[in-house]
Design an enzyme around this catalytic site. Structure first.
Site, PDB file in Angstrom:
ATOM      1  N   GLU A   1     -18.382   4.660  -0.887  1.00 26.64           N
ATOM      2  CA  GLU A   1     -17.617   3.975  -1.925  1.00 26.64           C
ATOM      3  C   GLU A   1     -18.400   3.791  -3.221  1.00 26.64           C
ATOM      4  O   GLU A   1     -17.832   3.897  -4.317  1.00 26.64           O
ATOM      5  CB  GLU A   1     -17.136   2.616  -1.402  1.00 26.64           C
ATOM      6  CG  GLU A   1     -16.110   2.696  -0.297  1.00 26.64           C
ATOM      7  CD  GLU A   1     -16.718   2.919   1.083  1.00 26.64           C
ATOM      8  OE1 GLU A   1     -15.955   3.054   2.054  1.00 26.64           O
ATOM      9  OE2 GLU A   1     -17.974   2.952   1.182  1.00 26.64           O
TER      10      GLU A   1
ATOM     11  N   PHE B   1     -14.389  -2.726   0.934  1.00 27.99           N
ATOM     12  CA  PHE B   1     -15.372  -1.727   0.520  1.00 27.99           C
ATOM     13  C   PHE B   1     -15.291  -1.448  -0.982  1.00 27.99           C
ATOM     14  O   PHE B   1     -16.310  -1.214  -1.633  1.00 27.99           O
ATOM     15  CB  PHE B   1     -15.177  -0.444   1.315  1.00 27.99           C
ATOM     16  CG  PHE B   1     -15.091  -0.687   2.801  1.00 27.99           C
ATOM     17  CD1 PHE B   1     -16.027  -1.494   3.434  1.00 27.99           C
ATOM     18  CD2 PHE B   1     -14.069  -0.144   3.552  1.00 27.99           C
ATOM     19  CE1 PHE B   1     -15.951  -1.742   4.792  1.00 27.99           C
ATOM     20  CE2 PHE B   1     -13.987  -0.387   4.914  1.00 27.99           C
ATOM     21  CZ  PHE B   1     -14.931  -1.185   5.543  1.00 27.99           C
TER      22      PHE B   1
ATOM     23  N   ARG C   1      -1.562  -4.244   3.813  1.00 25.43           N
ATOM     24  CA  ARG C   1      -1.219  -3.325   4.897  1.00 25.43           C
ATOM     25  C   ARG C   1       0.125  -3.681   5.527  1.00 25.43           C
ATOM     26  O   ARG C   1       0.876  -2.805   5.965  1.00 25.43           O
ATOM     27  CB  ARG C   1      -2.315  -3.390   5.972  1.00 25.43           C
ATOM     28  CG  ARG C   1      -2.035  -2.542   7.198  1.00 25.43           C
ATOM     29  CD  ARG C   1      -3.056  -2.822   8.285  1.00 25.43           C
ATOM     30  NE  ARG C   1      -2.930  -1.931   9.427  1.00 25.43           N
ATOM     31  CZ  ARG C   1      -3.618  -2.058  10.557  1.00 25.43           C
ATOM     32  NH1 ARG C   1      -4.489  -3.045  10.687  1.00 25.43           N
ATOM     33  NH2 ARG C   1      -3.450  -1.211  11.544  1.00 25.43           N
TER      34      ARG C   1
ATOM     35  N   ASP D   1      -7.921  -4.960  12.614  1.00 21.24           N
ATOM     36  CA  ASP D   1      -9.190  -4.428  12.124  1.00 21.24           C
ATOM     37  C   ASP D   1     -10.278  -5.489  12.078  1.00 21.24           C
ATOM     38  O   ASP D   1     -11.463  -5.166  12.020  1.00 21.24           O
ATOM     39  CB  ASP D   1      -9.019  -3.799  10.738  1.00 21.24           C
ATOM     40  CG  ASP D   1      -8.300  -2.460  10.795  1.00 21.24           C
ATOM     41  OD1 ASP D   1      -8.086  -1.959  11.920  1.00 21.24           O
ATOM     42  OD2 ASP D   1      -7.948  -1.928   9.738  1.00 21.24           O
TER      43      ASP D   1
ATOM     44  N   ARG E   1       0.844  -1.207   0.000  1.00 20.23           N
ATOM     45  CA  ARG E   1       0.000   0.000   0.000  1.00 20.23           C
ATOM     46  C   ARG E   1       0.882   1.261   0.000  1.00 20.23           C
ATOM     47  O   ARG E   1       0.524   2.279  -0.597  1.00 20.23           O
ATOM     48  CB  ARG E   1      -0.941   0.015   1.205  1.00 20.23           C
ATOM     49  CG  ARG E   1      -0.242   0.069   2.550  1.00 20.23           C
ATOM     50  CD  ARG E   1      -1.170   0.482   3.661  1.00 20.23           C
ATOM     51  NE  ARG E   1      -0.502   0.407   4.948  1.00 20.23           N
ATOM     52  CZ  ARG E   1      -0.832   1.118   6.001  1.00 20.23           C
ATOM     53  NH1 ARG E   1      -1.840   1.973   5.944  1.00 20.23           N
ATOM     54  NH2 ARG E   1      -0.188   0.994   7.143  1.00 20.23           N
TER      55      ARG E   1
END
Length: 315
Positions: free
Chosen positions: A58, A83, A167, A117, A10
């Site tokens: 989104e 998303f 990530r 998360d 990322r």
């Protein structure tokens, strides 16, 4: 291992956008209130007039991307994979895929390595979803170098592209002179006992597995399959014919991802055993990224185990 340089793909996405922004002015970047996490905030800081925050919406972001792309500009639309691919699937299919528009979907935080998360954000179904859209190109880079080169290649492509970024910081595998080509696999290690076809962060694990297998007298062919669609069918068929067994490795559900794509090609062209390593059709949960990769069996040791099982099937 202290000399191993690591970087999240990322972060490479953010760096790549800056580089491209300096070289060309024919694209716009959209984000859905996650610019710091997706790293598009770097582009915003450098080119504020070419960046738009669409808020936590989104589906609307994808519709805006489609409208801008219809005027002839390239558009990068970014959010978390859950998303971008999940919540906005219908808009991607109908507004971007159907008219075959030049929109690059930069989907970050894919797989269980999202970590703390938790299950709602750990998207292990996105490749499966995007594979069903006609004309969609899907790229899942293994490291920073490949991520930047893949992004540059995506800008030269005609039609929609889904790019998958992680990530977690992962080892940088490739040198700056590494040549990336959409739709072409890269054989990183040659061998004739078993083929391991890996994608994303599992490529580094496959390279570790190669050394372990070699020490045990098994010569594995390691293939980096960064482009999931279009798949390099030629490389898959060649591996099936020359090694007789294949192991796939991915940070994605074993249903609908790389393993499924490889198995489909093998079944139709050169039937041999295909053993799939991935998330076994379950949801993730909150926890440290590295611990989750261990728990879900997405490590070199798991590749070694499946590779040995595959070799034994030939006896």
């Amino acid at each position: 291992m202290s000399d191993v340089i690591k970087s999240a793909t990322r972060a490479a996405f953010g760096k790549g956008l800056i580089k491209l922004g300096q070289e060309r002015d024919d694209f716009i970047v959209l984000d859905a209130d996650l610019a710091a996490a997706t790293q598009t905030g770097k582009f915003k800081a450098a080119f504020p007039d070419r960046f738009y925050d669409c808020g936590i919406a989104e589906q609307n972001m994808i519709s805006i991307a489609a409208g801008i792309a219809a005027t002839g500009k390239k558009v990068v639309a970014s959010s978390f994979a859950m998303f971008a691919a999940g919540r906005a699937y219908e808009q991607i299919r109908n507004s971007i895929g159907y008219p075959h528009l030049n929109v690059i979907i930069g989907a970050t935080h894919a797989g269980v390595s999202v970590g703390e998360d938790g299950a709602t954000h750990q998207c292990c179904e996105d490749i499966a979803l995007m594979r069903t859209i006609p004309g969609m190109t899907i790229i899942n880079p293994a490291d920073e170098v490949e991520a930047i080169k893949a992004l540059e290649a995506a800008f030269e492509l005609d039609g929609p592209v889904y790019m998958r970024f992680g990530r977690l910081a992962v080892p940088i595998i490739f040198d700056d002179d590494y040549a990336f080509e959409i739709g072409k696999a890269k054989t990183l290690k040659d061998g004739n006992d078993v083929t391991v076809i890996a994608t994303g962060l599992l490529v580094n694990e496959a390279l570790i597995a190669y050394d372990i297998l070699k020490n045990e007298g098994i010569n594995a062919r390691i293939i980096n399959m960064a482009t999931i669609k279009p798949l390099d069918n030629e490389a898959v068929i060649k591996a099936a014919k020359e090694t007789g067994v294949i192991v796939t490795a991915e940070e994605h559900n074993i249903i609908g991802g790389l393993g499924s794509a490889v198995a489909e090609v093998v079944a139709e062209n050169c039937p041999v055993p295909v053993l799939r390593l991935g998330v076994n059709d379950v949801y993730g949960h909150s926890g440290p990224a590295d611990a989750l990769l261990d728990e879900f069996g997405l490590r070199a040791a798991n590749i070694v185990e499946l590779a040995k099982k595959a070799v034994n099937l030939k006896k």
